[in-house]
Design an enzyme around this catalytic site. Sequence first.
Site, PDB file in Angstrom:
ATOM      1  N   ASP A   1      -4.504 -10.134  -8.065  1.00 50.54           N
ATOM      2  CA  ASP A   1      -4.752  -9.296  -9.233  1.00 50.54           C
ATOM      3  C   ASP A   1      -3.559  -8.550  -9.806  1.00 50.54           C
ATOM      4  O   ASP A   1      -3.144  -8.758 -10.947  1.00 50.54           O
ATOM      5  CB  ASP A   1      -5.882  -8.310  -8.931  1.00 50.54           C
ATOM      6  CG  ASP A   1      -5.717  -7.577  -7.595  1.00 50.54           C
ATOM      7  OD1 ASP A   1      -4.658  -7.717  -6.960  1.00 50.54           O
ATOM      8  OD2 ASP A   1      -6.654  -6.867  -7.195  1.00 50.54           O
TER       9      ASP A   1
ATOM     10  N   GLU B   1       0.823  -1.207   0.000  1.00 48.37           N
ATOM     11  CA  GLU B   1       0.000   0.000   0.000  1.00 48.37           C
ATOM     12  C   GLU B   1       0.860   1.261   0.000  1.00 48.37           C
ATOM     13  O   GLU B   1       0.543   2.244  -0.684  1.00 48.37           O
ATOM     14  CB  GLU B   1      -0.937   0.009   1.209  1.00 48.37           C
ATOM     15  CG  GLU B   1      -1.955  -1.111   1.241  1.00 48.37           C
ATOM     16  CD  GLU B   1      -3.080  -0.929   0.236  1.00 48.37           C
ATOM     17  OE1 GLU B   1      -3.080   0.075  -0.507  1.00 48.37           O
ATOM     18  OE2 GLU B   1      -3.966  -1.806   0.190  1.00 48.37           O
TER      19      GLU B   1
ATOM     20  N   ARG C   1       0.622   3.810  -3.268  1.00 45.91           N
ATOM     21  CA  ARG C   1       0.006   5.103  -2.983  1.00 45.91           C
ATOM     22  C   ARG C   1       1.047   6.213  -2.834  1.00 45.91           C
ATOM     23  O   ARG C   1       0.964   7.249  -3.497  1.00 45.91           O
ATOM     24  CB  ARG C   1      -0.835   5.018  -1.696  1.00 45.91           C
ATOM     25  CG  ARG C   1      -2.015   4.067  -1.781  1.00 45.91           C
ATOM     26  CD  ARG C   1      -2.719   3.966  -0.429  1.00 45.91           C
ATOM     27  NE  ARG C   1      -3.634   2.829  -0.393  1.00 45.91           N
ATOM     28  CZ  ARG C   1      -4.963   2.923  -0.277  1.00 45.91           C
ATOM     29  NH1 ARG C   1      -5.529   4.104  -0.229  1.00 45.91           N
ATOM     30  NH2 ARG C   1      -5.708   1.842  -0.229  1.00 45.91           N
TER      31      ARG C   1
ATOM     32  N   GLU D   1     -12.148  -0.152 -10.358  1.00 46.17           N
ATOM     33  CA  GLU D   1     -11.682  -1.114 -11.374  1.00 46.17           C
ATOM     34  C   GLU D   1     -12.517  -1.155 -12.648  1.00 46.17           C
ATOM     35  O   GLU D   1     -11.977  -1.223 -13.753  1.00 46.17           O
ATOM     36  CB  GLU D   1     -11.601  -2.524 -10.753  1.00 46.17           C
ATOM     37  CG  GLU D   1     -10.418  -2.730  -9.852  1.00 46.17           C
ATOM     38  CD  GLU D   1     -10.565  -2.022  -8.513  1.00 46.17           C
ATOM     39  OE1 GLU D   1      -9.522  -1.714  -7.897  1.00 46.17           O
ATOM     40  OE2 GLU D   1     -11.711  -1.770  -8.066  1.00 46.17           O
TER      41      GLU D   1
END
Length: 566
Positions: free
Chosen positions: A308, A176, A180, A441
């Site tokens: 993913d 993360e 980010r 998404e």
Amino acid sequence: MARTRSSSSKLRYCNPAYYLKRPKRLAFLFIAFVCLSFLVWDRQTLVREHEVELAKLSEDVAHLQNLLEEIKTDGSAVRKTLKDVPDDPIDVQRREKVKDAMLHAWNSYVKYAWGQDELQPQSKSGVNSFGGLGATLVDSLDTLYIMGLHEQFQKAREWVANSLDFNKNYEASVFETTIRVVGGLLSAYDLSNDQLFLDKAKDIADRLLPAWDTPSGIPYNIINLAQGRPHNPGWTGGESILADSGTEQLEFIALSQRTGDPKYQEKVENVITQIKKIFPDDGLLPIYLDPHRGTTAYSTITFGAMGDSFYEYLLKVWIQGNKTPAVKRYREMWEQSMKGLSSLIRRTTPSSFTYICEKNGESLNDKMDELACFAPGMLALGSTGYGPEESQKMLSLAEELAWTCYNFYQSTPTKLAGENYFFHAGQDMSVGTSWNILRPETVESLFYLWRITGNKTYQEWGWNIFQAFEKNSRVESGYVGLKDVNSGVKDNMMQSFFLAETLKYLYLLFSPSSVIPLDQWVFNTEAHPLKIVARHDDNSGNDLKSSTGGQQRPKIKLRSRKEGRP
């Protein structure tokens, strides 16, 4: 004697006195001279214009030859070539509506949660979900810049300069924090050419690096930012997560390219080297990896949560390196994985919606996360590297999956998608986990499909989704998710990725293709665009300084598992 008089008679026509005595003949001679001069000038002008036309035609022929070569090279003959055309008034209007939504979200964050990670709109307060790294602010930098909100961008820049401090006793998610914070800072640097952002990106990346100090090189997924102690979360049984381990390559390679220091690229590319040793024929990996032995652990195979973005980055590192031989292995691994993805494709009855199953051992589970709706965009983007027949096959699959993802939204009373869906015999789809946390998404995939096909249907679908967000998620002090997409009950969180991704992709969906063109930029999984830089190194970073072109700074013309919470 006669010949002499005849010569004298002819010579008199050359004597000016002859014409002075005969005004009519002088006038005739003058008119003849003017006409002859005009005729010569006209001929010369026509010749020059003809030469200009020939030169222009030659340029056009050369340009068409280059386009033909590009089409032959990337297999894009099956796709429509998009050119900049005047803005559609409807696109302009919709783009401004999305921009207004961004301003509403941003101004609410500034008013109630400035400098904190995320805004809780219902209680009008901030919360530090990521250790106080200003996640929403950093995530918003490039969105503000791209939308032309430069006053807001400068205010955010001042906070980064004066208040962003990474020396925190905080157990940070490496994944993360990378997508980010590192990604957000690098994108702001690529867009603005402001050295501050690169220096800050290097600072936080240096604090993350010890996570890769494992026997296999596969990183631990948690690290204390102040103390540098890495470990894995207890709930994984000590294993590393596939997506978390394979979704730092774009950012760390970009950091090495821009600083000239190969250590970042070496760490993250070693992960791919280790994974390649255990890569199965179908290219599908379970979501848990052993960081000590470098092997897989028995677990789910999925294109949803925790799997993913590993597959996404295999494709995007190839694009980031400008598709050179130095990044060929990424493309090869990605194509293997797409063969595996094809084996997970099933269709519903009675409506024949196409979806991606999850796999446990040899059993298939008819479940698809909304997170997996990044896949249509990935397939569309990756179709450009195939020959015409395979390219069309991949693009068709992308379009089928996008239709399913759009119907995740359309199938609920609020027209917003749940977190995941189940498929049963004779039943098209049913919501499983029913919350919506403003995820991007599906909109991301619509953006790619519109850019690649030019089909305005994808813009219409995106607009419908945006209107559903406006109706159900917009509140007085920002945007919130829904606890239940059936009842419409609201939660109390404005996720940072709503500003970083959802609104950015919506804005770009209604912008000309010259805004962040896909042949010059690649988006990380948090939708932070990074400049494409051709790779000519040997996968160990040995040619980084030359590949950056002497630190040339790029300019522009004026998604992925997220640990979201219900």
